[in-house]
Write a protein that holds these residues in place. Structure first.
Motif, PDB file in Angstrom:
ATOM      1  N   LEU A 181       0.439  10.111  -9.063  1.00 54.84           N
ATOM      2  CA  LEU A 181      -0.461  10.441  -7.952  1.00 54.84           C
ATOM      3  C   LEU A 181      -0.175   9.580  -6.726  1.00 54.84           C
ATOM      4  CD1 LEU A 181      -3.914  11.067  -9.684  1.00 54.84           C
ATOM      5  CD2 LEU A 181      -2.446  12.735  -8.540  1.00 54.84           C
ATOM      6  N   PHE A 182       0.253   8.349  -6.925  1.00 59.60           N
ATOM      7  CA  PHE A 182       0.555   7.486  -5.777  1.00 59.60           C
ATOM      8  C   PHE A 182       1.829   7.916  -5.063  1.00 59.60           C
ATOM      9  CE2 PHE A 182      -2.232   4.144  -7.765  1.00 59.60           C
ATOM     10  CZ  PHE A 182      -3.076   3.992  -6.678  1.00 59.60           C
ATOM     11  N   THR A 183       2.923   8.034  -5.803  1.00 57.61           N
ATOM     12  CA  THR A 183       4.212   8.278  -5.158  1.00 57.61           C
ATOM     13  C   THR A 183       4.411   9.736  -4.754  1.00 57.61           C
ATOM     14  OG1 THR A 183       5.213   6.462  -6.364  1.00 57.61           O
ATOM     15  CG2 THR A 183       6.714   8.054  -5.426  1.00 57.61           C
ATOM     16  N   GLN A 184       4.022  10.653  -5.624  1.00 58.34           N
ATOM     17  CA  GLN A 184       4.333  12.060  -5.365  1.00 58.34           C
ATOM     18  C   GLN A 184       3.228  12.798  -4.618  1.00 58.34           C
ATOM     19  OE1 GLN A 184       7.351  12.680  -5.927  1.00 58.34           O
ATOM     20  NE2 GLN A 184       7.750  10.928  -7.251  1.00 58.34           N
ATOM     21  N   PHE A 185       1.977  12.538  -4.977  1.00 58.75           N
ATOM     22  CA  PHE A 185       0.926  13.458  -4.525  1.00 58.75           C
ATOM     23  C   PHE A 185      -0.215  12.807  -3.747  1.00 58.75           C
ATOM     24  CE2 PHE A 185       2.515  15.604  -8.563  1.00 58.75           C
ATOM     25  CZ  PHE A 185       3.384  16.443  -7.877  1.00 58.75           C
ATOM     26  N   SER A 238       1.814  18.067 -11.889  1.00 56.02           N
ATOM     27  CA  SER A 238       2.877  17.791 -12.848  1.00 56.02           C
ATOM     28  C   SER A 238       4.195  17.570 -12.125  1.00 56.02           C
ATOM     29  CB  SER A 238       3.035  18.951 -13.833  1.00 56.02           C
ATOM     30  OG  SER A 238       4.035  18.646 -14.793  1.00 56.02           O
ATOM     31  N   THR A 239       4.988  16.649 -12.650  1.00 52.47           N
ATOM     32  CA  THR A 239       6.370  16.487 -12.194  1.00 52.47           C
ATOM     33  C   THR A 239       7.330  16.897 -13.318  1.00 52.47           C
ATOM     34  OG1 THR A 239       6.244  14.153 -12.847  1.00 52.47           O
ATOM     35  CG2 THR A 239       5.924  14.662 -10.510  1.00 52.47           C
ATOM     36  N   ALA A 240       6.789  17.609 -14.327  1.00 53.69           N
ATOM     37  CA  ALA A 240       7.601  18.039 -15.469  1.00 53.69           C
ATOM     38  C   ALA A 240       8.159  19.455 -15.284  1.00 53.69           C
ATOM     39  CB  ALA A 240       6.769  17.973 -16.750  1.00 53.69           C
ATOM     40  N   PRO A 287      10.634  22.098   7.838  1.00 55.91           N
ATOM     41  CA  PRO A 287      11.287  22.213   6.529  1.00 55.91           C
ATOM     42  C   PRO A 287      10.959  21.008   5.655  1.00 55.91           C
ATOM     43  CG  PRO A 287      12.864  21.599   8.222  1.00 55.91           C
ATOM     44  CD  PRO A 287      11.595  21.925   8.932  1.00 55.91           C
ATOM     45  N   ALA A 288      11.217  21.135   4.357  1.00 60.49           N
ATOM     46  CA  ALA A 288      10.917  20.056   3.417  1.00 60.49           C
ATOM     47  C   ALA A 288      11.861  18.882   3.624  1.00 60.49           C
ATOM     48  CB  ALA A 288      11.042  20.568   1.990  1.00 60.49           C
ATOM     49  N   ASN A 289      11.376  17.679   3.281  1.00 62.50           N
ATOM     50  CA  ASN A 289      12.269  16.529   3.182  1.00 62.50           C
ATOM     51  C   ASN A 289      13.312  16.830   2.112  1.00 62.50           C
ATOM     52  OD1 ASN A 289      11.372  14.388   4.966  1.00 62.50           O
ATOM     53  ND2 ASN A 289       9.483  14.381   3.775  1.00 62.50           N
ATOM     54  N   ASP A 290      14.569  16.676   2.449  1.00 63.22           N
ATOM     55  CA  ASP A 290      15.648  16.982   1.515  1.00 63.22           C
ATOM     56  C   ASP A 290      16.302  15.687   1.045  1.00 63.22           C
ATOM     57  OD1 ASP A 290      17.789  17.924   0.083  1.00 63.22           O
ATOM     58  OD2 ASP A 290      18.305  19.492   1.527  1.00 63.22           O
ATOM     59  N   TYR A 291      16.182  15.410  -0.252  1.00 60.90           N
ATOM     60  CA  TYR A 291      16.745  14.194  -0.821  1.00 60.90           C
ATOM     61  C   TYR A 291      18.020  14.485  -1.607  1.00 60.90           C
ATOM     62  CZ  TYR A 291      11.998  12.610   0.167  1.00 60.90           C
ATOM     63  OH  TYR A 291      10.800  12.320   0.783  1.00 60.90           O
ATOM     64  N   GLY A 292      18.666  15.604  -1.290  1.00 62.93           N
ATOM     65  CA  GLY A 292      19.895  15.958  -1.994  1.00 62.93           C
ATOM     66  C   GLY A 292      19.597  16.798  -3.214  1.00 62.93           C
ATOM     67  N   LEU A 293      19.365  16.132  -4.363  1.00 59.43           N
ATOM     68  CA  LEU A 293      19.148  16.858  -5.610  1.00 59.43           C
ATOM     69  C   LEU A 293      17.696  17.272  -5.808  1.00 59.43           C
ATOM     70  CD1 LEU A 293      21.436  14.725  -7.941  1.00 59.43           C
ATOM     71  CD2 LEU A 293      21.873  17.051  -7.133  1.00 59.43           C
ATOM     72  N   PHE A 294      16.783  16.773  -4.957  1.00 59.62           N
ATOM     73  CA  PHE A 294      15.388  17.168  -5.078  1.00 59.62           C
ATOM     74  C   PHE A 294      14.779  17.170  -3.686  1.00 59.62           C
ATOM     75  CE2 PHE A 294      15.906  12.659  -5.734  1.00 59.62           C
ATOM     76  CZ  PHE A 294      14.963  12.096  -4.904  1.00 59.62           C
ATOM     77  N   GLN A 295      13.606  17.796  -3.563  1.00 60.34           N
ATOM     78  CA  GLN A 295      12.961  17.910  -2.256  1.00 60.34           C
ATOM     79  C   GLN A 295      11.543  17.393  -2.301  1.00 60.34           C
ATOM     80  OE1 GLN A 295      13.709  22.160  -1.402  1.00 60.34           O
ATOM     81  NE2 GLN A 295      14.962  21.435   0.281  1.00 60.34           N
ATOM     82  N   GLY A 296      11.035  17.017  -1.126  1.00 55.88           N
ATOM     83  CA  GLY A 296       9.659  16.534  -1.011  1.00 55.88           C
ATOM     84  C   GLY A 296       8.851  17.450  -0.113  1.00 55.88           C
ATOM     85  N   SER A 297       7.786  16.915   0.450  1.00 54.48           N
ATOM     86  CA  SER A 297       6.898  17.739   1.266  1.00 54.48           C
ATOM     87  C   SER A 297       7.457  17.891   2.680  1.00 54.48           C
ATOM     88  CB  SER A 297       5.510  17.103   1.303  1.00 54.48           C
ATOM     89  OG  SER A 297       5.617  15.777   1.747  1.00 54.48           O
ATOM     90  N   ALA A 298       6.734  18.655   3.495  1.00 59.11           N
ATOM     91  CA  ALA A 298       7.226  18.980   4.839  1.00 59.11           C
ATOM     92  C   ALA A 298       7.561  17.729   5.640  1.00 59.11           C
ATOM     93  CB  ALA A 298       6.178  19.819   5.569  1.00 59.11           C
ATOM     94  N   ALA A 299       8.669  17.774   6.341  1.00 61.19           N
ATOM     95  CA  ALA A 299       9.182  16.617   7.089  1.00 61.19           C
ATOM     96  C   ALA A 299       8.515  16.532   8.454  1.00 61.19           C
ATOM     97  CB  ALA A 299      10.702  16.736   7.235  1.00 61.19           C
ATOM     98  N   ASN A 300       7.364  15.873   8.501  1.00 59.24           N
ATOM     99  CA  ASN A 300       6.602  15.785   9.745  1.00 59.24           C
ATOM    100  C   ASN A 300       6.604  14.375  10.330  1.00 59.24           C
ATOM    101  OD1 ASN A 300       5.755  18.537   9.723  1.00 59.24           O
ATOM    102  ND2 ASN A 300       4.250  18.046   8.170  1.00 59.24           N
ATOM    103  N   HIS A 301       7.622  13.578  10.000  1.00 60.61           N
ATOM    104  CA  HIS A 301       7.633  12.198  10.474  1.00 60.61           C
ATOM    105  C   HIS A 301       7.765  12.096  11.991  1.00 60.61           C
ATOM    106  CE1 HIS A 301       8.195  11.273   6.215  1.00 60.61           C
ATOM    107  NE2 HIS A 301       7.787  10.063   6.521  1.00 60.61           N
ATOM    108  N   VAL A 302       8.352  13.115  12.620  1.00 64.95           N
ATOM    109  CA  VAL A 302       8.488  13.048  14.079  1.00 64.95           C
ATOM    110  C   VAL A 302       7.113  12.984  14.737  1.00 64.95           C
ATOM    111  CG1 VAL A 302       8.641  15.580  14.377  1.00 64.95           C
ATOM    112  CG2 VAL A 302       9.646  14.051  16.092  1.00 64.95           C
TER     113      VAL A 302
END
Length: 339
Positions: A181-185, A238-240, A287-302
Motif C-alpha cells: 500500500l505504501f509503495t504501489q498504491f 494486488s500485485t500478484a 501516459p503511464a510511467n514506463d519503467y521498461g519491464l513494468f509500468q506505473g501510474s500516469a506520469a504527471n510529474h510535470v
C-alpha cells in the motif's frame, strides 16, 4: 515575491529522481542546483545527462558543502523520506517528497512540525490528483452532484513480479519499502481521502500469493470501511497479477447516480450516469510511467514541478500539503495495524 528561478537539489537519482531532474532542467522557472545519490557509479552518466550540475554521494555532504538551493526533492527509498525531508527543512529548504511522505504517522508528524517551525513548505507527490478524470471526480463530488454517497469501490490490480522485486534491492523490504500500500498504491489511498474524506470501521484480510520469496509483506489485500461522511467502501488490491497490470478503478454508487473511473491507470471515465448532468469532454490523461519491464501510474510529474515553482514564487498554493500526506500515511498505518 521570488521571480528568480527556483533552485532544486534532487536527493535520490533513480528512475523517478532522474525524471524530476529532467523536468526541473527543462522548466524555464527552475534550475537544477545539485544531484545527490549514494551510488557513486551514477556520476558519469548523470554528468553527461546534466552537464555542469555537481554530484554528491550523501545528503549530509551536500548540506555542508553544496551550492545553495530553494527546494530539496526527496526521491529515495520510502524509509529514508522522513529523516531526509526533516534535514532539508532544518537547513531552510522547501521539500518535495515522493510518495509516501513517511512510513509511520509519527514520522509524518515530525515533518509537519518541522515545516511549521522552520516556515518552509512541504509538497507531497500525489500525481493522481493531476489526472483529468480524478480532477473531474473531485469537482463532481464537491459540487454535490452525487447527493449522498452510498458505496465506493476501489480496485488496484497490478503486476509486480521478479522483474521489479530484485534481490539485494530496497523494494520489498519492510524497513525501506514498508508494504504494497505504501509503495504501489498510496496515491490511490490519497485519491480516496482527497475526494471522499476520512474512513473508519476498518476491517481487512491480507494474502501473499506469489511474493513469498520476493518481499517481506503481502501482495494482496481486501479492506472494507465506512466513510465518515456516510456510506461504505472497499479497497481490493494486488500485485500478484500475471505478466502486466490489469486495472486501477474507482466505482461510486450514490443517491443521484453512479460513475466509474477505470483503465490500467484510472485514466478514463468508463461510466457516468448522473441526474440532470451531461458529461463534459475531459483533457487526455498523461501516459503511464514506463519503467521498461513494468509500468506505473500516469506520469504527471510535470504538473508537480509546475505547482512547486508557482507556489515558491507565491503565484499559487501547494496542491498536496504535508497534512494530507500525513493523513494518507495514517490511513495506511491503520489498515496495516490489522495484519
Amino acid at each position: 515575491m521570488q521571480t528568480s528561478p527556483v533552485r532544486f537539489a534532487i536527493c535520490g537519482v533513480g528512475h523517478i529522481g532522474r525524471r524530476h531532474a529532467a523536468l526541473v532542467s527543462r522548466h524555464e522557472g527552475a534550475t537544477l542546483a545539485a544531484l545527490i545519490d549514494t551510488r557513486a557509479d551514477l556520476q558519469a552518466g548523470l554528468a553527461a545527462e546534466f552537464p555542469g550540475v555537481p554530484f554528491f554521494t550523501s545528503l549530509a555532504e551536500y548540506l555542508v558543502s553544496g551550492p545553495a538551493a530553494d527546494v530539496l526533492t526527496v526521491a529515495t527509498p520510502n524509509g529514508c523520506h522522513a529523516p531526509q525531508a526533516v534535514a532539508g527543512l532544518r537547513h531552510g529548504l522547501h521539500v518535495v517528497i515522493e510518495k509516501p511522505i513517511a512510513l509511520t504517522k509519527a514520522d509524518a508528524e515530525t515533518i509537519v512540525h518541522t515545516a511549521l517551525q522552520t516556515g518552509r513548505l512541504v509538497f507531497g507527490v500525489m500525481q493522481n490528483r493531476y489526472s483529468p478524470p480524478a480532477a473531474w471526480l473531485k469537482q463532481v463530488v464537491d459540487e454535490g452532484r452525487l447527493g449522498q454517497v452510498f458505496l465506493v469501490q476501489l480496485n488496484c490490480f497490478w503486476n509486480r513480479d521478479a522483474r521489479y522485486y530484485r534481490p539485494g534491492g530496497w523494494k520489498g523490504t519492510q524497513a525501506l519499502d514498508g508494504g504494497t500500500l505504501f509503495t504501489q498504491f498510496s496515491h490511490f489511498v490519497d485519491l480516496l481521502y482527497w475526494v471522499f474524506g476520512d474512513i473508519t470501521n476498518l476491517s481487512a484480510r491480507f494474502r501473499d500469493f506469489t511474493h513469498t520469496d520476493l518481499t517481506e509483506f503481502e501482495d494482496s489485500g481486501l479492506v472494507t470501511f465506512d466513510l465518515l461522511r456516510g456510506g461504505s467502501g472497499t479497497l481490493s488490491y494486488s500485485t500478484a497479477v500475471w505478466d502486466r497490470n490489469l486495472e486501477s478503478s474507482l466505482t461510486v454508487v450514490a443517491e443521484r447516480g453512479s460513475l466509474r473511473i477505470a483503465g490500467q491507470y484510472m485514466d478514463k471515465v468508463e461510466y457516468c450516469h448522473l441526474e440532470d448532468y451531461q458529461m463534459p469532454e475531459l483533457a487526455p490523461t498523461s501516459p503511464a510511467n514506463d519503467y521498461g519491464l513494468f509500468q506505473g501510474s500516469a506520469a504527471n510529474h510535470v504538473q508537480v514541478i509546475e505547482n512547486v515553482v508557482d507556489t515558491v514564487q507565491r503565484r499559487s498554493q501547494a496542491t498536496t500539503n504535508a497534512l494530507e500526506g500525513l493523513k494518507v500515511v495514517e490511513i495506511i498505518e491503520r489498515i496495516y495495524a490489522l495484519r
